[in-house]
Design an enzyme around this catalytic site. Structure first.
Site, PDB file in Angstrom:
ATOM      1  N   GLU A 441       0.864  -1.191   0.000  1.00  0.00           N
ATOM      2  CA  GLU A 441       0.000   0.000   0.000  1.00  0.00           C
ATOM      3  C   GLU A 441       0.897   1.237   0.000  1.00  0.00           C
ATOM      4  O   GLU A 441       0.974   1.983   0.973  1.00  0.00           O
ATOM      5  CB  GLU A 441      -0.967  -0.002   1.193  1.00  0.00           C
ATOM      6  CG  GLU A 441      -0.357  -0.220   2.561  1.00  0.00           C
ATOM      7  CD  GLU A 441      -1.383  -0.070   3.670  1.00  0.00           C
ATOM      8  OE1 GLU A 441      -2.335   0.729   3.504  1.00  0.00           O
ATOM      9  OE2 GLU A 441      -1.248  -0.738   4.703  1.00  0.00           O
ATOM     10  N   GLU A 450       4.596   8.746  -3.971  1.00  0.00           N
ATOM     11  CA  GLU A 450       5.318   8.263  -2.786  1.00  0.00           C
ATOM     12  C   GLU A 450       6.273   7.127  -3.162  1.00  0.00           C
ATOM     13  O   GLU A 450       6.626   6.293  -2.333  1.00  0.00           O
ATOM     14  CB  GLU A 450       4.327   7.847  -1.696  1.00  0.00           C
ATOM     15  CG  GLU A 450       3.554   9.033  -1.130  1.00  0.00           C
ATOM     16  CD  GLU A 450       2.621   8.671   0.018  1.00  0.00           C
ATOM     17  OE1 GLU A 450       2.719   7.530   0.528  1.00  0.00           O
ATOM     18  OE2 GLU A 450       1.797   9.519   0.392  1.00  0.00           O
TER      19      GLU A 450
END
Length: 717
Positions: A441, A450
């Site tokens: 995730e 990210e």
């Protein structure tokens, strides 16, 4: 306790009122109102100004006007009721007059009234809006001057939502008005000339007939402090009580999200007409207030996203950098509160395990949760295994030492022997055998912001040749937007890096300028550009720390996308991206930046989405991610029937990853002309809207290149 929504009254004052004492104001508060909008000066002051003007024979001379004195003012300083008063400047001043004498005197009066209001402790003063389209600059200059001269007052410019006669004709055959956006255009000029002052806002007058939804949406993005509602636009229900039309109710429900003051006007006049009484009772007059309070009690329930983001609306946050920063437990806990995300992950794991089935010789399927955090995906994997009746052995790989400690505790108390905790950066993990499924995730608000591609590239080497990665893919999406509030917030910080940094933000006072959100690019996993033995370069690898604990080892046709495909992962250039997308703009606006979203295919038909047009279909009530905002340093005005082109680059130098972006604006004009761009093929864009093949795109402007070379913001590898 302060009320959640403020409702005020603009009382009808007689021409001879010389003062409003505290008893009158407190009486209104006792009747249920929170504020009164009260003129600062009265007819005595106007009479004096008129006499002075009449005494000056030379129209080129601007006479000096002394400040108002008692009894020319309507109230005196009183800290008891100052918080319940919104001052109103004289409606008869003409700041935009083409007569220098009238304009000069008006500017003096404005300064005197604001100075007196500030002396009395008032926070807000309402100023009548411009009355002429051709002299808005003079009006704005006067406001800008008084903002500097009276530093503690906030100015509310009283404006109509649209010109008289403009109304929403959707669904009818009546042609739309020629210029429904003209009043917004005037406001945009005023606030631009005043350099987006944070002390300048709008007081919006609701019309009896609402303008098109485009106008309503544009105004919603503006800093609205007051909604003025004349009691004369109310209807009567079967029992004779005043009510608003359904359209007005829906508009109020929308605007109440930004919590403006609601000021009722013409209450006594409307009550007299409704009750056929020359002296209506207070109870009759309070019917309008009671109805507005009733609307506050029946507001639509906030969505799951609105509940989750309460208090963070339009609040800018830097995106997480989980590779360089170890997250706190509280941060993990916030994201773990999203039941939709983990339900989707569990469903994806169940589908993958069901389709894959058990390994030969009844060996368990090996599942690696990389970037395990506090272990929510480990729990999902174990539940999915039980539902699919497919045994698994799970690795939980985590580099955060504090989260690692928490995982060890969960293993001992909950998971026990079928989970192994590994303390290392996933890119450095080198297990003794390859795994069947890798689940992570690592997605950010823009999908890849990210560093999910880089992280998963680094761990792909431990996956079996027929292995599965969850998510299987994710794509970034974007659309140009207008948000004066966000721009003003960034501008006030006066730092060069501020406008060159993307921000995560729960959007509220924002209007999307285009009708269509477009895809930027996509990443797929396993990455098809990496060989089976690809590894992260040694200079970036962190050696795994193997500890023992209880015997355990610790695409769109108008968008162009470019992708580089090098030989191995060492240079990371295969994760570079570039997109240039064209957006059609039907109604004028100002672009302050663009909004980014993402979509992800976890496995098969199990998906996640933050796009407002697909989130309900793919992952309704998903709250883990707010959109991402890419600002531009200079707002770009976009007229009707224009186009915006946004270029975004995702770049890397093997030490960091960053975004660069720029914007261009165009207007479509018939026939060739000077400055037209003849090199672009515009047939698909212009002909789709019924334009002729001779339509040309004229360049209006462009932004600078933001964040060149990752100078101001980047994600460190």
């Amino acid at each position: 306790m302060s009320p959640l929504y403020y409702v005020g009254l603009q009382p009808e004052l007689s021409t001879m009122d010389t003062a409003i004492d505290s008893d009158r104001i407190l009486s209104a508060v006792t009747d249920g109102y929170d504020v009164l909008s009260v003129p600062i000066t009265n007819p005595h002051f106007r009479s004096r100004v008129s006499r002075i003007l009449q005494s000056v024979s030379d129209p080129a001379i601007v006479p000096h006007i002394a400040p108002p004195i008692y009894p020319e003012v309507n109230f005196v300083p009183n800290s008891t009721y100052a918080q319940h008063v919104l001052g109103m400047c004289a409606k008869w001043i003409e700041l935009d007059s083409t007569d220098p004498q009238i304009a000069g005197v008006s500017s003096q009066i404005l300064k005197h009234e604001l100075s007196y209001a500030s002396f009395c402790g008032l926070s807000y003063v309402i100023v009548p809006g411009p009355t002429r389209r051709n002299n808005v600059a003079s009006y704005a200059e006067s406001l800008n001057t008084v903002l500097a001269a009276v530093p503690y007052i906030n100015i509310i410019v009283h404006l109509a939502m649209a010109e008289a006669g403009v109304e929403d004709t959707s669904g009818s055959e009546v042609p739309e008005p020629v210029d429904a956006m003209s009043i917004w255009d005037i406001w945009n000029s005023v606030r631009t000339i005043c350099d987006y002052s944070s002390r300048l806002s709008v007081g919006l007058q609701l019309p009896a007939k609402l303008p098109p939804q485009t106008v309503v949406s544009r105004w919603f993005a503006e800093p609205i402090t007051v909604l003025f509602i004349s009691a004369n636009i109310f209807l009567s229900n079967p029992k004779g009580y005043p009510v608003l039309s359904k359209a007005h109710q829906f508009l109020l429900f929308k605007y109440m999200k930004i919590k403006p003051y609601t000021i009722l006007q013409d209450v006594r006049e409307a009550t007299q007409m409704r009750t056929s009484s020359k002296l209506p009772s207070k109870q009759d007059e309070r019917a309008y207030l009671i109805y507005i309070r009733h609307l506050h009690t029946i507001l639509p329930s906030p969505t799951a996203v609105e509940k989750f983001g309460r208090g963070y609306q339009d609040y800018l946050q830097n995106p997480l950098q989980p590779l360089t920063d170890n997250l706190e437990s509280g941060t993990y806990e916030v994201f773990e509160k999203d039941p939709v995300k983990y339900a989707q992950y569990e469903k994806a794991l169940f589908c993958a395990l069901s389709e894959r089935g058990s390994n030969p010789n009844a060996e368990p399927v090996i599942v690696a949760v990389v970037g395990a955090g506090r272990g929510p995906l480990v729990a999902c994997a174990l539940r999915a295994s039980e539902m699919a009746k497919v045994p698994i052995f799970a690795y939980a790989v985590e580099k955060n030492p504090n989260a690692y400690t928490y995982l060890l505790q969960r293993k001992e108390l909950q998971w026990q022997s079928n989970v192994e905790i590994v303390f290392t950066d996933m890119r450095s993990w080198n297990p003794t055998h390859k795994v069947d499924i890798i689940v992570s995730e690592l997605l950010g608000s823009f999908g890849d912001n990210e560093l999910s591609p880089e992280c998963l590239d680094g761990v792909q080497c431990v996956l079996k040749s027929n292995g599965i990665m969850i998510p299987q893919s994710y794509s970034s999406h974007f659309i140009p937007a207008m948000s004066p509030k966000i721009f003003s917030s960034l501008k006030s910080q006066n730092k060069e890096d501020i406008m060159n940094t993307p921000y995560v933000v729960m959007l509220q006072a924002v209007d999307l300028l285009a009708m269509e959100i477009k895809q930027a690019w996509e990443f797929r996993h396993p990455c098809p550009y990496l060989g089976a033995n690809s590894q992260w370069p040694a200079s970036h690898r962190i050696e795994a720390q193997h500890e023992r604990y209880d015997g355990l080892q610790k695409v769109d046709p108008t968008a162009t996308v470019r992708r580089d495909t090098p030989i191995d992962i060492g240079n990371n250039e295969h994760n570079n991206r570039h997109v240039k997308a064209r957006f059609s703009i039907e109604s004028r606006g100002v672009m302050h930046g663009f909004v980014g979203y993402f979509e992800s295919v976890l496995y098969g038909d199990v998906e996640l989405s933050t796009r407002p047009d697909t989130i309900n279909k793919k992952s309704k009530d998903l709250v883990s991610w707010f959109p991402i905002w890419f600002p531009i340093s200079t707002p770009l005005y976009v007229p009707d029937d224009a186009e915006i082109e946004i270029s975004i680059w995702r770049k890397t130098d093997n030490r960091k990853v960053w975004y660069e972006w720029s914007v261009e604006t165009f207007v479509l004009v018939p026939g060739p002309g000077p400055g037209s761009d003849n090199r672009d093929s515009i047939a698909s864009a212009s002909l789709a809207r019924g334009a002729t093949s001779s339509t040309k795109r004229v360049r209006l402007g462009c932004s600078k290149l933001h964040n060149p070379g990752g100078k101001y913001s980047s994600m460190l590898l």
